[in-house]
Scaffold this active site. Structure first.
Site, mmCIF file in Angstrom:
data_model
loop_
_atom_site.group_PDB
_atom_site.id
_atom_site.type_symbol
_atom_site.label_atom_id
_atom_site.label_comp_id
_atom_site.label_asym_id
_atom_site.label_seq_id
_atom_site.Cartn_x
_atom_site.Cartn_y
_atom_site.Cartn_z
ATOM 1 N N LYS A 159 9.554 8.715 -37.888
ATOM 2 C CA LYS A 159 8.186 9.277 -37.074
ATOM 3 C C LYS A 159 8.763 10.594 -38.466
ATOM 4 O O LYS A 159 8.885 11.607 -37.606
ATOM 5 C CB LYS A 159 7.959 9.426 -35.690
ATOM 6 C CG LYS A 159 7.123 10.053 -35.805
ATOM 7 C CD LYS A 159 5.805 10.453 -34.532
ATOM 8 C CE LYS A 159 5.034 11.008 -34.725
ATOM 9 N NZ LYS A 159 4.009 10.851 -34.639
HETATM 10 C C1 LIG Z 1 1.964 5.531 -37.174
HETATM 11 C C2 LIG Z 1 1.645 5.886 -35.339
HETATM 12 N N1 LIG Z 1 1.531 4.713 -35.491
HETATM 13 C C3 LIG Z 1 1.982 4.788 -33.707
HETATM 14 C C4 LIG Z 1 1.861 5.493 -33.289
HETATM 15 C C5 LIG Z 1 1.891 5.785 -31.549
HETATM 16 O O1 LIG Z 1 3.252 6.395 -31.385
HETATM 17 P P1 LIG Z 1 3.059 6.838 -29.951
HETATM 18 O O2 LIG Z 1 2.829 5.857 -28.933
HETATM 19 O O3 LIG Z 1 4.819 7.197 -29.462
HETATM 20 O O4 LIG Z 1 2.448 7.833 -30.221
HETATM 21 C C6 LIG Z 1 1.280 6.310 -34.075
HETATM 22 C C7 LIG Z 1 1.377 8.269 -32.873
HETATM 23 O O5 LIG Z 1 2.183 9.100 -33.085
HETATM 24 C C8 LIG Z 1 1.439 6.855 -34.990
HETATM 25 O O6 LIG Z 1 1.099 7.888 -35.720
#
Ligand SMILES: Cc1ncc(COP(=O)(O)O)c(C=O)c1O
Length: 325
Positions: A159
């Site tokens: 991330k």
């Molecule tokens: C690109 C992306 N995909 C998926 C998610 C969902 O991830 P999470 O459920 O861990 O927030 C996020 C959110 O952070 C995101 O930015």
């Protein structure tokens, strides 16, 4: 929603006032996207304030930093404590949580290895991410003309702040075209995810979601929904999904920390199913909200309570002679 601009932010071990939480313009992350971060939530449950799945969020932060060779000297438990302390010092009941690890200030250049690694944690109020009514009525989306990062370019599992340049392109195009969000395909033209959410497709009562290999972030909400769906008797398959499965689906929904569980009611102006939130989406949305509101027992240990003084809310009342005390 604009920031209130008050409260404290944790920066490299110290709490500083919101207005003083500044970095220099020559900070590496601003120029080269050399940061990794998390987005988690603290909910005001019926049993007190609790972070949802704090441990996997902080584990993902540590792993994102590892991928980018920018390890920060805090272990998992210490990271969790920093987050909890930041919520406590700000006296938040419910909030969005944003930990960030980034290359700081020393010199500029593409090679980041000599640049110090800094960290911060901020918390603030953040409401319905995809607009009011999105959770109840669903959203209209398009398939983006932008694809997600190809494998072995920018790692989708990390991330990183850099990945959100791609997300911003997806989001801006969607908004410019009158949609609240878009679905991006991967480099092979298969479904990947939204700009900031994972996606699920339902057909004939079975649930499908793209695998990690489809350039997705391994979402923690995605993992939670897979668990809840299986517990509720649904089959869930992680598999490569062609674009056209969006148009033939009975239901489509987004999941993520910000979006929670948001139904998709049309894709490219083609109605999804009946064009309104379907039964599987609603059942899983309800199951998810029951967990985050503390309305059902926390069977998986997904909630980390913030305030010790609220512990009495969580003690089961003893029933004596038909009365609780
Ligand atoms: C690109 C992306 N995909 C998926 C998610 C969902 O991830 P999470 O459920 O861990 O927030 C996020 C959110 O952070 C995101 O930015």
């Amino acid at each position: 929603m604009a920031f209130a601009g008050t409260g404290k932010i944790w920066m490299n071990g110290k709490f500083v006032d919101w207005k003083d939480a500044n970095i220099h313009i020559a900070t590496h992350v601003i120029h080269y996207g050399s940061g990794v971060f998390e987005g988690a939530r603290c909910y005001a449950t019926t049993k007190g304030s609790a972070c949802f799945r704090l441990e996997p969020h902080m584990r993902r932060l540590i792993e994102s930093a590892k991928i980018y060779r920018m390890e920060y000297p805090l272990d998992l438990q210490s990271w969790m404590n920093v987050v909890l302390d930041t919520i406590r010092i700000n006296e938040m009941k419910a909030c969005y949580i944003r930990p960030l690890v980034y290359r700081g200030y020393k010199e500029l250049g593409v090679n980041p290895l000599s640049i110090p690694v800094d960290a911060a944690v901020m918390v603030w109020d953040w409401g319905a991410y995809l607009g009011s009514g999105a959770l109840e009525d669903g959203v209209d989306v398009k398939v983006s003309s932008w694809t997600r990062m190809a494998p072995n370019t920018l790692p989708a599992m990390a991330k990183s702040t850099a990945n959100y340049a791609n997300s911003a392109l997806i989001k801006m195009e969607a908004v410019a075209d009158g949609y609240s969000e878009a679905i991006a395909l991967d480099v092979h033209g298969n479904i990947s995810e939204g700009s900031g959410q994972n996606i699920f497709v339902v057909r004939d009562g079975a649930i499908f979601t793209p695998p990690l290999g489809s350039s997705i972030l391994g979402g923690i909400t995605r993992d939670s929904i897979i668990t809840l769906a299986r517990e509720n008797g649904y089959g869930v398959t992680e598999t490569v999904l062609p674009r056209e499965s969006l148009y033939t689906a009975d239901e489509v929904f987004f999941v993520g920390t910000a979006a929670e569980v948001t139904p998709v009611r049309s894709v490219d102006k083609i109605k999804v199913g009946a064009g309104k939130p379907g039964p599987v989406t609603l059942a899983l949305q309800r199951a998810f909200f029951q967990v985050i509101n503390g309305e059902v027992p926390d069977r998986h240990g997904w909630l980390t309570y913030v305030y010790p003084e609220e512990a009495s809310l969580r003690t089961t009342p003893k029933v004596v002679a038909g009365r609780s005390r």
